[in-house]
Design a protein around this motif. Structure first.
Motif, PDB file in Angstrom:
ATOM      1  N   ARG A   1      17.372 -14.396 -20.696  1.00 45.69           N
ATOM      2  CA  ARG A   1      17.891 -13.949 -19.396  1.00 45.69           C
ATOM      3  C   ARG A   1      17.272 -14.760 -18.258  1.00 45.69           C
ATOM      4  N   ASP A   2      18.127 -15.113 -17.315  1.00 42.84           N
ATOM      5  CA  ASP A   2      17.701 -15.919 -16.172  1.00 42.84           C
ATOM      6  C   ASP A   2      17.609 -15.042 -14.928  1.00 42.84           C
ATOM      7  N   TYR A   3      16.384 -14.852 -14.446  1.00 43.83           N
ATOM      8  CA  TYR A   3      16.160 -14.053 -13.240  1.00 43.83           C
ATOM      9  C   TYR A   3      15.820 -14.936 -12.034  1.00 43.83           C
ATOM     10  N   SER A   4      16.126 -16.222 -12.124  1.00 41.57           N
ATOM     11  CA  SER A   4      15.765 -17.134 -11.037  1.00 41.57           C
ATOM     12  C   SER A   4      16.453 -16.764  -9.720  1.00 41.57           C
ATOM     13  N   GLY A   5      17.560 -16.051  -9.768  1.00 41.05           N
ATOM     14  CA  GLY A   5      18.248 -15.628  -8.554  1.00 41.05           C
ATOM     15  C   GLY A   5      17.819 -14.256  -8.057  1.00 41.05           C
ATOM     16  N   PHE A   6      16.870 -13.642  -8.728  1.00 38.28           N
ATOM     17  CA  PHE A   6      16.386 -12.314  -8.347  1.00 38.28           C
ATOM     18  C   PHE A   6      15.098 -12.480  -7.548  1.00 38.28           C
ATOM     19  N   GLY A   7      15.126 -12.009  -6.302  1.00 39.86           N
ATOM     20  CA  GLY A   7      13.969 -12.225  -5.441  1.00 39.86           C
ATOM     21  C   GLY A   7      14.022 -13.641  -4.907  1.00 39.86           C
ATOM     22  N   PRO A   8      12.928 -14.226  -4.527  1.00 39.66           N
ATOM     23  CA  PRO A   8      11.605 -13.605  -4.473  1.00 39.66           C
ATOM     24  C   PRO A   8      11.544 -12.576  -3.341  1.00 39.66           C
ATOM     25  N   PHE A   9      10.535 -11.723  -3.428  1.00 42.74           N
ATOM     26  CA  PHE A   9      10.283 -10.733  -2.395  1.00 42.74           C
ATOM     27  C   PHE A   9       8.963 -11.078  -1.717  1.00 42.74           C
ATOM     28  N   ALA A  10       8.972 -11.046  -0.400  1.00 45.15           N
ATOM     29  CA  ALA A  10       7.782 -11.383   0.394  1.00 45.15           C
ATOM     30  C   ALA A  10       7.448 -10.201   1.292  1.00 45.15           C
ATOM     31  N   PHE A  11       6.182  -9.802   1.269  1.00 42.68           N
ATOM     32  CA  PHE A  11       5.724  -8.640   2.026  1.00 42.68           C
ATOM     33  C   PHE A  11       4.560  -9.021   2.930  1.00 42.68           C
ATOM     34  N   SER A  12       4.476  -8.382   4.063  1.00 47.69           N
ATOM     35  CA  SER A  12       3.290  -8.503   4.903  1.00 47.69           C
ATOM     36  C   SER A  12       2.118  -7.906   4.124  1.00 47.69           C
ATOM     37  N   ARG A  13       1.023  -8.621   4.069  1.00 46.91           N
ATOM     38  CA  ARG A  13      -0.133  -8.118   3.315  1.00 46.91           C
ATOM     39  C   ARG A  13      -0.641  -6.803   3.911  1.00 46.91           C
ATOM     40  N   ARG A  14      -0.608  -6.683   5.216  1.00 51.61           N
ATOM     41  CA  ARG A  14      -1.061  -5.448   5.867  1.00 51.61           C
ATOM     42  C   ARG A  14      -0.160  -4.278   5.473  1.00 51.61           C
ATOM     43  N   GLN A  15       1.151  -4.461   5.534  1.00 50.98           N
ATOM     44  CA  GLN A  15       2.082  -3.392   5.171  1.00 50.98           C
ATOM     45  C   GLN A  15       1.977  -3.074   3.683  1.00 50.98           C
ATOM     46  N   TYR A  16       1.791  -4.094   2.851  1.00 50.50           N
ATOM     47  CA  TYR A  16       1.648  -3.914   1.409  1.00 50.50           C
ATOM     48  C   TYR A  16       0.411  -3.065   1.107  1.00 50.50           C
ATOM     49  N   ARG A  17      -0.699  -3.384   1.763  1.00 50.63           N
ATOM     50  CA  ARG A  17      -1.936  -2.622   1.562  1.00 50.63           C
ATOM     51  C   ARG A  17      -1.750  -1.172   1.983  1.00 50.63           C
ATOM     52  N   SER A  18      -1.060  -0.939   3.075  1.00 47.40           N
ATOM     53  CA  SER A  18      -0.780   0.416   3.539  1.00 47.40           C
ATOM     54  C   SER A  18       0.051   1.182   2.503  1.00 47.40           C
ATOM     55  N   ALA A  19       1.029   0.524   1.923  1.00 46.21           N
ATOM     56  CA  ALA A  19       1.852   1.155   0.884  1.00 46.21           C
ATOM     57  C   ALA A  19       1.018   1.487  -0.350  1.00 46.21           C
ATOM     58  N   LEU A  20       0.099   0.606  -0.711  1.00 45.36           N
ATOM     59  CA  LEU A  20      -0.793   0.879  -1.850  1.00 45.36           C
ATOM     60  C   LEU A  20      -1.717   2.057  -1.554  1.00 45.36           C
ATOM     61  N   ASP A  21      -2.229   2.134  -0.332  1.00 44.73           N
ATOM     62  CA  ASP A  21      -3.071   3.273   0.053  1.00 44.73           C
ATOM     63  C   ASP A  21      -2.287   4.575  -0.054  1.00 44.73           C
ATOM     64  N   SER A  22      -1.034   4.566   0.384  1.00 44.12           N
ATOM     65  CA  SER A  22      -0.189   5.756   0.266  1.00 44.12           C
ATOM     66  C   SER A  22       0.060   6.115  -1.190  1.00 44.12           C
ATOM     67  N   LEU A  23       0.267   5.095  -2.025  1.00 44.46           N
ATOM     68  CA  LEU A  23       0.458   5.335  -3.453  1.00 44.46           C
ATOM     69  C   LEU A  23      -0.750   6.025  -4.060  1.00 44.46           C
ATOM     70  N   VAL A  24      -1.926   5.512  -3.768  1.00 47.73           N
ATOM     71  CA  VAL A  24      -3.154   6.110  -4.317  1.00 47.73           C
ATOM     72  C   VAL A  24      -3.294   7.550  -3.839  1.00 47.73           C
ATOM     73  N   ASN A  25      -3.046   7.800  -2.554  1.00 47.99           N
ATOM     74  CA  ASN A  25      -3.124   9.166  -2.037  1.00 47.99           C
ATOM     75  C   ASN A  25      -2.112  10.090  -2.707  1.00 47.99           C
ATOM     76  N   ASP A  26      -0.895   9.586  -2.941  1.00 47.85           N
ATOM     77  CA  ASP A  26       0.126  10.396  -3.613  1.00 47.85           C
ATOM     78  C   ASP A  26      -0.285  10.735  -5.037  1.00 47.85           C
ATOM     79  N   LEU A  27      -0.890   9.779  -5.734  1.00 56.97           N
ATOM     80  CA  LEU A  27      -1.313  10.025  -7.105  1.00 56.97           C
ATOM     81  C   LEU A  27      -2.487  11.000  -7.165  1.00 56.97           C
ATOM     82  N   ILE A  28      -3.369  10.909  -6.197  1.00 62.42           N
ATOM     83  CA  ILE A  28      -4.539  11.812  -6.153  1.00 62.42           C
ATOM     84  C   ILE A  28      -4.106  13.242  -5.854  1.00 62.42           C
ATOM     85  N   SER A  29      -3.122  13.396  -4.990  1.00 64.03           N
ATOM     86  CA  SER A  29      -2.716  14.744  -4.561  1.00 64.03           C
ATOM     87  C   SER A  29      -1.817  15.450  -5.563  1.00 64.03           C
ATOM     88  N   GLU A  30      -1.528  14.832  -6.676  1.00 64.56           N
ATOM     89  CA  GLU A  30      -0.677  15.472  -7.694  1.00 64.56           C
ATOM     90  C   GLU A  30      -1.396  16.610  -8.361  1.00 64.56           C
TER      91      GLU A  30
END
Length: 144
Positions: A115-144
C-alpha cells in the motif's frame, strides 16, 4: 499548520478506553479510511481503531506521541485495528520534532506493505499546540 487533539473514549466492548488522534477536528481513523477508500484499497472503511493503553505497553502516552515510546522500525503506532489489537491492522507513521513544529509523515500499514500512503499527510503541528494537546490527553487518562 494542522491542529491536533486526542479523544479518549470508551472502546466499543466497554471497560477500557481508546485514544484516537483528531487532526483538524476529524478522527485519524476517518482520515485514513477516506484515503484508502479513495484509492480502492481493500479492505478499507471502518478497519482502524484507537490505541488502547490497557492492551499494550506503549509507555506514557505523551511520550508515545512524541515518538519516544514503543515503536517499530516502521515508525510509531498511531492507530490500531478496529478489533482493539495493535498487532492486527495498525497504522504507523514517523513523528519528527523540530524546534517549533511536530510532523507526522511516512505512514505505513506494515501488514500490507504494497500500500502506498505517500499521498496521505504529511501533517504539521505547532509544537506548542501539540504539547498542550498531549497535556490534555494525560489529564484525560488520569481522570478516568
Amino acid at each position: 499548520m494542522n491542529v491536533i487533539a486526542f479523544a479518549v473514549q470508551e472502546f466499543r466492548s466497554g471497560g477500557v478506553s481508546e485514544v484516537v488522534p483528531l487532526i483538524d477536528g476529524t478522527p485519524l481513523t476517518e482520515l485514513v479510511d477516506a484515503y484508502e477508500m479513495s484509492r480502492s484499497m481493500r479492505s478499507a472503511g471502518n478497519v482502524y481503531g484507537g490505541l488502547i493503553p490497557a492492551y499494550f505497553r506503549y509507555g506514557p502516552m505523551d511520550e508515545h506521541f512524541l515518538g519516544e515510546g514503543f515503536r517499530s522500525s516502521a515508525g510509531t503506532y498511531l492507530l490500531g485495528c478496529e478489533c482493539g489489537e495493535v498487532g492486527c491492522r495498525p497504522l504507523l507513521g514517523r513523528i519528527s520534532l523540530k524546534s517549533a513544529e511536530v510532523f507526522w509523515t511516512d505512514f505505513v500499514q506494515p501488514h500490507r506493505p504494497e500500500r502506498d500512503y505517500s499521498g496521505f499527510g504529511p501533517f504539521a503541528f505547532s509544537r506548542r499546540q501539540y504539547r498542550s494537546a498531549l497535556d490534555s490527553l494525560v489529564n484525560d487518562l488520569i481522570s478516568e
